[in-house]
Design a protein around this motif. Structure first.
Motif, PDB file in Angstrom:
ATOM      1  N   PRO A  15       3.027   3.239   2.074  1.00 11.45           N
ATOM      2  CA  PRO A  15       3.021   4.671   1.699  1.00 11.45           C
ATOM      3  C   PRO A  15       1.783   5.384   2.237  1.00 11.45           C
ATOM      4  O   PRO A  15       0.709   4.785   2.357  1.00 11.45           O
ATOM      5  N   HIS A  16       1.929   6.659   2.559  1.00 16.45           N
ATOM      6  CA  HIS A  16       0.817   7.453   3.080  1.00 16.45           C
ATOM      7  C   HIS A  16      -0.076   7.965   1.957  1.00 16.45           C
ATOM      8  O   HIS A  16      -0.963   8.773   2.194  1.00 16.45           O
ATOM      9  N   ARG A  17       0.142   7.485   0.775  1.00 19.94           N
ATOM     10  CA  ARG A  17      -0.647   7.864  -0.400  1.00 19.94           C
ATOM     11  C   ARG A  17      -1.976   7.113  -0.370  1.00 19.94           C
ATOM     12  O   ARG A  17      -2.011   5.904  -0.163  1.00 19.94           O
ATOM     13  N   GLU A  57      -7.456   8.360   3.676  1.00 21.48           N
ATOM     14  CA  GLU A  57      -7.216   9.723   4.143  1.00 21.48           C
ATOM     15  C   GLU A  57      -7.185   9.787   5.673  1.00 21.48           C
ATOM     16  O   GLU A  57      -6.337  10.467   6.248  1.00 21.48           O
TER      17      GLU A  57
END
Length: 195
Positions: A15-17, A57
């Motif tokens: 996931p890009h979380r 990030e």
């Protein structure tokens, strides 16, 4: 440097979380050039990499370890050196846009980048392993090396091993010395008979 397919891991399901993780385990043959000219991981030898990938990030943090077989030669006596090693790595792979934004005078080619849907662990492994290898590998710190005359290992030779090389400037006098076969007459050494 081209990617080694076996060390490229799929990150589609990461996931890009920020803080999301994915554990990967790769068993593959070692890529070429994983080391130096005198010591390194033989190409094709077994290599096991365990890593945890963490979304950040600016990219993906790859933190892990690899179990490798290292082969080399002692630089003094040329004896084979073999050992199993565990190498740890901790590398940040930047998203391409984050790498360009943070470039600030640095060459973007020098940073590791996240691929479209994959991540190549080879550069992280290489960056961790190669600097940890000895620059001049030795079989032991007090290795005596090779005999400069005969090329045999000094450790395998008797304590009184030596090579006698008379000074060539005295070679004219050598003709006056008794022959090595026990004859005392220089003329006999030339095969001439005395009258």
């Amino acid at each position: 440097m081209t990617a080694t397919a076996a060390l490229v891991v799929d990150i589609v399901d990461l996931p890009h979380r920020i803080g999301a993780t994915k554990d990967v385990c790769v068993e593959a043959g070692a890529p070429a050039g994983l080391g130096t000219a005198v010591i390194g991981v033989p190409e094709g030898s077994s290599l096991v990499v365990d890593a945890r990938l963490t979304s950040l990030e600016d990219g993906v943090l790859a933190r892990g370890r690899a179990d490798v077989h290292v082969h080399g030669e002692c630089v003094r006596c040329l004896r084979d050196l073999d050992e199993e090693r565990t190498v740890t790595f901790d590398e940040l792979y930047y998203l391409p846009e984050a790498a360009r934004a943070a470039e600030d005078g640095e060459d973007v080619d020098d940073v590791l980048l996240v691929g479209e849907d994959s991540l190549d662990l080879e550069p992280a492994l290489r960056d961790a392993l190669v600097p940890a290898l000895p620059f001049r590998p030795l079989c032991r710190p007090d290795c005596a090396g090779l005999c400069p005359e005969c090329g045999r290992r000094v450790d395998n030779l008797p304590a009184d091993h030596r090579h006698d090389h008379p000074d060539p400037r005295w070679s004219a006098l050598a003709a006056l010395l008794p022959d090595r076969d026990g004859s005392d007459d220089p003329a006999d050494a030339d095969g001439e008979e005395q009258a």
